[in-house]
Design an enzyme around this catalytic site. Structure first.
Site, PDB file in Angstrom:
ATOM      1  N   GLY A   1       0.888  -1.202   0.134  1.00 39.43           N
ATOM      2  CA  GLY A   1      -0.014  -0.050   0.047  1.00 39.43           C
ATOM      3  C   GLY A   1       0.661   1.493   0.003  1.00 39.43           C
ATOM      4  O   GLY A   1       2.077   1.366  -0.004  1.00 39.43           O
ATOM      5  N   ALA A   2       0.105   2.563   0.372  1.00 41.60           N
ATOM      6  CA  ALA A   2       0.914   3.691   0.200  1.00 41.60           C
ATOM      7  C   ALA A   2       1.931   3.919   1.571  1.00 41.60           C
ATOM      8  O   ALA A   2       2.855   4.260   1.040  1.00 41.60           O
ATOM      9  CB  ALA A   2       0.025   4.975   0.445  1.00 41.60           C
TER      10      ALA A   2
ATOM     11  N   LYS B   1       1.279  -6.845   8.431  1.00 41.86           N
ATOM     12  CA  LYS B   1       1.524  -5.452   7.944  1.00 41.86           C
ATOM     13  C   LYS B   1       2.513  -4.770   8.259  1.00 41.86           C
ATOM     14  O   LYS B   1       2.383  -4.414   9.725  1.00 41.86           O
ATOM     15  CB  LYS B   1      -0.058  -4.777   8.004  1.00 41.86           C
ATOM     16  CG  LYS B   1       0.122  -3.552   7.378  1.00 41.86           C
ATOM     17  CD  LYS B   1      -1.211  -2.749   7.570  1.00 41.86           C
ATOM     18  CE  LYS B   1      -1.494  -1.505   6.936  1.00 41.86           C
ATOM     19  NZ  LYS B   1      -2.844  -0.981   6.953  1.00 41.86           N
TER      20      LYS B   1
ATOM     21  N   ASP C   1     -12.215   4.311   3.025  1.00 34.62           N
ATOM     22  CA  ASP C   1     -11.511   3.786   1.995  1.00 34.62           C
ATOM     23  C   ASP C   1     -12.026   2.373   1.701  1.00 34.62           C
ATOM     24  O   ASP C   1     -11.202   1.533   1.454  1.00 34.62           O
ATOM     25  CB  ASP C   1     -10.028   3.558   2.380  1.00 34.62           C
ATOM     26  CG  ASP C   1      -9.143   3.543   0.972  1.00 34.62           C
ATOM     27  OD1 ASP C   1      -9.798   3.966   0.039  1.00 34.62           O
ATOM     28  OD2 ASP C   1      -7.954   3.164   1.288  1.00 34.62           O
TER      29      ASP C   1
END
Length: 368
Positions: A45-46, A64, A160
């Site tokens: 992801g970003a 993560k 999101d």
């Protein structure tokens, strides 16, 4: 009691930082870094990278890891991480990815259950040539609606909701909501503008109307309902939204002018659900509690002769409660559009849903 630690060993930690961030994450939520074995990368992801992993060399998990940032924005990144940990740890629902624990030294790490089927975007892309089975598409949509219903009932806006943040179980029967990185509690004091992903962003969120200095944009949980409409449209069509638009940066302008993906060839029963969910006026959009009722009834009608189970374990349908609500006319309008299948028409048999994890792992994962 909360744990108060700073990043002595974190790559971006700098002793010269004026104000190191003190975490207030309960010790019960923290894991020892030595208990987590990190394997192959499965997503990016970003601000983070997701890996497969093993917890205590026994249980498959997803790991993560927040990417190190430069020291000037370190504190903001740490606050974002803490907020995600605290929110995700409270989101206990069958259709939300299960939080296992977090590490804050020597790196920022969130550990969750491993959902073997990958994200929904990849799942749909891999089957792009053929539309998804309608029962599967609506069953996935119902999973998402139930997850969002729970999130909103806890006063949280996800902000999101898109296929990259939805995970498909290993048996390809369920979808789970993930990534609460930019989720936040709903407040009346204004919200941050342009948060989310453009192709799924509600018009009130991505509006380009000028704001005064210090002024925040006003929007609420109905922004998630708009995003859900785009996801539902994708599930039914198996197409990318606004695919003809070269740059996603143009999408907010088109959406603000009322532009939406085409409803051509969408089943008549589903058109009013999508249309109401992506209404320009947020107040005209239904609540997820209503959406769950509509999808449940639609699935029951379409699958009356199949073995699909559209009700989650230990969850009662909302029909009786919703009949007395102010939304009764809306429900009646949608129900009358649902076409009952002909009795003589043969239905494709579908295997009943089964859990993707072993009984032993499930017992450990969901222990009280």
């Amino acid at each position: 009691m909360g744990a108060r630690m700073i990043f002595r060993n974190y790559p971006s930690y700098n002793e010269s930082d004026v104000e190191p961030f003190d975490f207030s994450i309960s010790k019960e939520l923290l894991l020892h870094r030595s208990d987590v074995l990190v394997g192959e990368m499965i997503g990016e992801g970003a601000y983070s990278i997701v890996y497969k992993g093993l917890l205590r060399n026994r249980f498959p998990v997803a790991v993560k890891i927040m990417e190190p940032s430069n020291s000037s924005v370190n504190k903001a990144r740490e606050k974002m991480f803490q907020k995600e940990v605290l929110l995700l740890s409270k989101m206990k629902h069958d259709n939300i990815v299960k939080f296992v624990g977090a590490c804050i030294e020597p790196e920022l790490m969130i550990v969750t259950e491993l959902v073997e089927g990958g994200n929904l975007q990849r799942f749909m892309t891999n089957s792009r040539r053929d539309p998804l089975d309608l029962n599967m598409a609506l069953s996935f949509a119902l999973d998402i609606s139930r997850a969002m219903e729970f999130v909103h009932s806890n006063g949280i806006i996800h902000r999101d909701l898109n296929p990259r943040n939805l995970l498909v179980t290993g048996d390809l029967k369920h979808v789970k909501l993930a990534d609460f990185g930019i989720a936040r509690e709903e407040t009346r004091g204004g919200m941050t503008s342009e948060v989310g992903t453009y192709r799924w962003m509600a018009p009130e969120v991505c509006s380009r109307e000028p704001l005064r200095v210090g002024e925040k944009k006003e929007y609420d949980h109905k922004a998630d309902v708009y995003s859900f409409a785009i996801v539902l449209w994708e599930l039914v069509t198996n197409k990318e939204p606004f695919a003809s638009v070269i740059s996603s940066l143009v999408v907010p302008y088109l959406v603000s002018k009322g532009r939406r993906p085409s409803l051509e060839n969408i089943p008549d029963e589903i058109v009013p659900i999508i249309g109401s969910c992506w209404a320009q006026d947020p107040d005209a959009r239904p609540e997820f509690k209503e959406i769950s009722v509509l999808l449940t009834n639609l699935l029951r009608s379409l699958s009356s002769n199949s073995s699909i189970d559209t009700t989650l374990p230990d969850e009662e349908p909302y029909d009786d409660e919703m009949e007395d609500s102010e939304t009764r006319p809306l429900l009646q309008e949608y129900r009358c559009k649902v076409k009952k299948p002909k009795e003589k028409k043969k239905k494709k048999k579908v295997m009943k849903m089964r859990l993707p994890f072993s009984k032993k792992f499930k017992a450990w994962l969901y222990k009280p």
